[in-house]
Write a protein that holds these residues in place. Structure first.
Motif, PDB file in Angstrom:
ATOM      1  N   ILE A 157      -4.027  -3.789 -25.832  1.00  0.00           N
ATOM      2  CA  ILE A 157      -5.085  -4.127 -26.704  1.00  0.00           C
ATOM      3  C   ILE A 157      -4.672  -5.179 -27.539  1.00  0.00           C
ATOM      4  CG2 ILE A 157      -7.002  -3.553 -28.348  1.00  0.00           C
ATOM      5  CD1 ILE A 157      -7.146  -0.923 -27.247  1.00  0.00           C
ATOM      6  N   GLN A 194      -3.617  -8.375 -25.385  1.00  0.00           N
ATOM      7  CA  GLN A 194      -5.069  -8.956 -24.849  1.00  0.00           C
ATOM      8  C   GLN A 194      -5.686  -9.681 -25.874  1.00  0.00           C
ATOM      9  OE1 GLN A 194      -7.266 -10.280 -22.544  1.00  0.00           O
ATOM     10  NE2 GLN A 194      -6.613  -8.456 -21.342  1.00  0.00           N
ATOM     11  N   SER A 195      -5.571  -9.313 -27.221  1.00  0.00           N
ATOM     12  CA  SER A 195      -6.491  -9.937 -28.232  1.00  0.00           C
ATOM     13  C   SER A 195      -5.747 -11.136 -28.576  1.00  0.00           C
ATOM     14  CB  SER A 195      -6.641  -8.933 -29.486  1.00  0.00           C
ATOM     15  OG  SER A 195      -5.463  -9.018 -30.219  1.00  0.00           O
ATOM     16  N   ASN A 227      -4.957  -4.813 -37.321  1.00  0.00           N
ATOM     17  CA  ASN A 227      -5.361  -4.146 -36.228  1.00  0.00           C
ATOM     18  C   ASN A 227      -4.156  -3.441 -35.531  1.00  0.00           C
ATOM     19  OD1 ASN A 227      -7.855  -5.517 -36.092  1.00  0.00           O
ATOM     20  ND2 ASN A 227      -7.231  -7.173 -34.904  1.00  0.00           N
ATOM     21  N   ILE A 257      -1.397   2.071 -24.649  1.00  0.00           N
ATOM     22  CA  ILE A 257      -2.682   1.434 -24.861  1.00  0.00           C
ATOM     23  C   ILE A 257      -2.795   0.295 -26.133  1.00  0.00           C
ATOM     24  CG2 ILE A 257      -5.227   1.981 -26.011  1.00  0.00           C
ATOM     25  CD1 ILE A 257      -4.866   4.474 -24.191  1.00  0.00           C
TER      26      ILE A 257
END
Lengths: 203, 203
Positions: free
Chosen positions: A194, A197-198, A154, A190
């Motif tokens: 993300i 958060q993940s 990711n 950004i």
DNA sequence: GATTAATTTAACCAAGTGGTCAAATATAAG
DNA sequence: CTTATATTTGACCACTTGGTTAAATTAATC
């Protein structure tokens, strides 16, 4: 004899790096490299014996550019959030300055996957180290249990892929060059958001 | 004369598609395509006039494979969560069945960005439509305000890039082929989760 | 079955390819 | 300055490349 060497050799090498990264091994022509360096084609073979040898050197060099000191970042004892931010920013710096290298590396690796074996040594972070790090963070309760493979995938994906898909992305969204640069700048915030958060512990 | 055509033509085209996607335009040889098709090299030029023409056809075909009915998914009135899941799954299906196309498309597009212009028409989703859709969802309170560019970039990146970086990823994590397939299967859940989380209204 | 058209092939070609080499030039050593 | 050594070049070569062509074969038409 290996580091600084003659001026000409560096000149040739830089030209080769430019042409190879732009056109790939198959698309690059020795004559074009010579022209770019402003020298005779025979001189290429004087300094580097063959196209293969020259390419090998260039690939090594670009490979090192692309896989920077990942280890040195991951190995510190900073909080994991900070590591992620550093990693993303370091990659975006490299890619902004060398927009062609990502496409080049992955294309050549697809053409010739065994090339990885010879180069991975230099930079490889032992997967076990990362797994260990994740494990520690999980035990601390800092993050939820996640598979390393997905975390890496990711992070690298969101950071690197926009450069590879740049033409499509620009055409699809109607961005121009400065807007793309701005877009990349925004991603410095950004992407870590993300990713972090993940992996946050489930509330 | 354009759809089914002779059997030989299809045979040649399939061989060309295979060789071109594997080796790229520069790396592909007309002789190799002929061999793959089991026919004479002159026959290539009988059906398709030149390497360029043949490649153009192949590229078009692969391009359509790669950009499937995005529009038809986005245009429905299903909830946005579902649209995202559908999109990710559709892409993973395509890429699992055609692991080479992503690398091929982006490489050739980098070599020749203007090729996009001729092909984008077929599949392009008007950016305004997507912006409109996001706007509507924001007003409904279904999602937070997000820039379309990043949403698209994140979604496509996490879905497509693992295939492009497959050799690196496998080597880095020590995955073998079936483990990679398993890894991709897991991403069917993981990617939508992350994307949806990233656009959820701030609590 | 003869004739016309479509398909397939072997042989060939010009241009471009990576690579070589002997001669020319610059540089260093005595 | 002379000699030896390293650098640079133009001309060249063998081979590969995409592409052509005329002849051979097959398929279609009457």
């Amino acid at each position: 004899m290996t580091e600084l060497d003659s001026n000409t050799e560096k000149l040739i090498f830089r030209a080769a790096r430019k042409i190879f990264t732009m056109k790939g091994y198959d698309g690059a022509r020795m004559q074009e490299i010579a022209d770019e360096a402003g020298i005779n084609k025979a001189l290429l073979h004087y300094y580097f014996r063959s196209k293969d040898k020259l390419f090998e050197g260039v690939f090594r060099d670009v490979f090192r550019t692309f896989f920077p000191g990942i280890k040195s970042i991951l190995v510190t004892d900073r909080p994991i959030d900070e590591k992620i931010k550093l990693l993303v920013n370091q990659y975006l710096d490299i890619l902004s300055g060398n927009p062609d290298v990502a496409g080049f590396i992955f294309h050549e690796l697809r053409m010739n996957p065994q090339r990885l074996a010879g180069n991975i040594r230099d930079i490889v972070i032992d997967a076990r180290e990362i797994r260990q790090m994740i494990q520690t963070e999980v035990e601390k309760g800092a993050i939820r249990p996640v598979r390393m493979e997905h975390l890496i995938a990711n992070l690298i994906s969101m950071t690197v892929f926009p450069f590879i898909s740049k033409p499509v992305l620009m055409s699809l969204t109607g961005m121009d060059e400065p807007q793309f640069a701005q877009f990349i700048e925004e991603r410095r915030k950004i992407i870590p958001e993300i990713i972090i958060q993940s992996i946050k512990p489930t509330a």
